[in-house]
Design a protein around this motif. Sequence first.
Motif, PDB file in Angstrom:
ATOM      1  N   LEU A 115      30.617  49.660  31.724  1.00  0.00           N
ATOM      2  CA  LEU A 115      31.463  49.517  30.538  1.00  0.00           C
ATOM      3  C   LEU A 115      32.895  49.199  30.968  1.00  0.00           C
ATOM      4  N   TYR A 116      33.422  48.112  30.421  1.00  0.00           N
ATOM      5  CA  TYR A 116      34.782  47.660  30.717  1.00  0.00           C
ATOM      6  C   TYR A 116      35.550  47.436  29.423  1.00  0.00           C
ATOM      7  N   ASP A 117      36.892  47.420  29.554  1.00  0.00           N
ATOM      8  CA  ASP A 117      37.696  46.957  28.427  1.00  0.00           C
ATOM      9  C   ASP A 117      37.456  45.454  28.302  1.00  0.00           C
ATOM     10  N   LYS A 118      37.796  44.884  27.165  1.00  0.00           N
ATOM     11  CA  LYS A 118      37.472  43.482  26.878  1.00  0.00           C
ATOM     12  C   LYS A 118      38.123  42.517  27.874  1.00  0.00           C
ATOM     13  N   ARG A 119      39.296  42.865  28.397  1.00  0.00           N
ATOM     14  CA  ARG A 119      39.974  41.992  29.362  1.00  0.00           C
ATOM     15  C   ARG A 119      39.367  42.113  30.757  1.00  0.00           C
ATOM     16  N   LYS A 120      38.460  43.091  30.899  1.00  0.00           N
ATOM     17  CA  LYS A 120      37.776  43.366  32.162  1.00  0.00           C
ATOM     18  C   LYS A 120      38.765  43.762  33.263  1.00  0.00           C
ATOM     19  N   THR A 121      39.778  44.560  32.867  1.00  0.00           N
ATOM     20  CA  THR A 121      40.734  45.076  33.846  1.00  0.00           C
ATOM     21  C   THR A 121      40.533  46.564  34.113  1.00  0.00           C
ATOM     22  N   ILE A 137      32.700  45.953  42.209  1.00  0.00           N
ATOM     23  CA  ILE A 137      33.596  45.920  41.055  1.00  0.00           C
ATOM     24  C   ILE A 137      34.253  44.542  41.049  1.00  0.00           C
ATOM     25  N   PRO A 138      34.231  43.849  39.914  1.00  0.00           N
ATOM     26  CA  PRO A 138      34.757  42.488  39.880  1.00  0.00           C
ATOM     27  C   PRO A 138      36.249  42.408  40.199  1.00  0.00           C
ATOM     28  N   ASP A 139      36.617  41.339  40.881  1.00  0.00           N
ATOM     29  CA  ASP A 139      38.027  41.087  41.149  1.00  0.00           C
ATOM     30  C   ASP A 139      38.740  40.925  39.811  1.00  0.00           C
ATOM     31  N   GLY A 140      39.922  41.455  39.703  1.00  0.00           N
ATOM     32  CA  GLY A 140      40.671  41.429  38.456  1.00  0.00           C
ATOM     33  C   GLY A 140      40.755  42.804  37.811  1.00  0.00           C
TER      34      GLY A 140
END
Length: 176
Positions: A115-121, A137-140
């Motif tokens: 689960l991420y925030d919509k901006r994926k930060t 974990i994705p870069d960004g």
Amino acid sequence: QKLLSAEIAGSVKKIGFHAFGDCYQLLYVTIGYGVEIIGEEAFCNCESLLTLEIPDSVKKIDYNAFDDCINLTDVSIGKGVSEIYGSVFSGCRKLESIVVDEDNEHYLNVEYGALYDKRKTTLIAYPSGSSMTEYVIPDGVTDISGMNLENDTNLTKLTIPGSVTTIRTYEICDST
């Protein structure tokens, strides 16, 4: 403590602090459309709870709302949720999937049910019961506020990118 199921009417706007906390035998909860707030620790220690559907009317899920629901396997989050606070699924050792309504403007789930925030930060929650052995974990992503891997996860390797600047307290391997 013998409560096995609960149906919460939509006329209830807020499920308050620890409202169903320590209902160890609670297997099923139906949260009615109309409920807007799931309060802090509202369902903590509901050890028998298996699945959870959060309706579109819910706007806020407070701290530790589902803490230590150790048998919870699947969660679906409606499109209306705009606030999710820390460690919401901490201790949910069997959680395999967190699915967010695709029309939710604030949150999304990505590969393997994280689960991420919509901006994926911000990584808000990782399903501790996932069968994954490695997770990148994705870069960004800049903030890890909900890994809560617990000791019985299958994850043996976690890659944290250079973009991460904050790892919150007790977020990686808290087994308390």
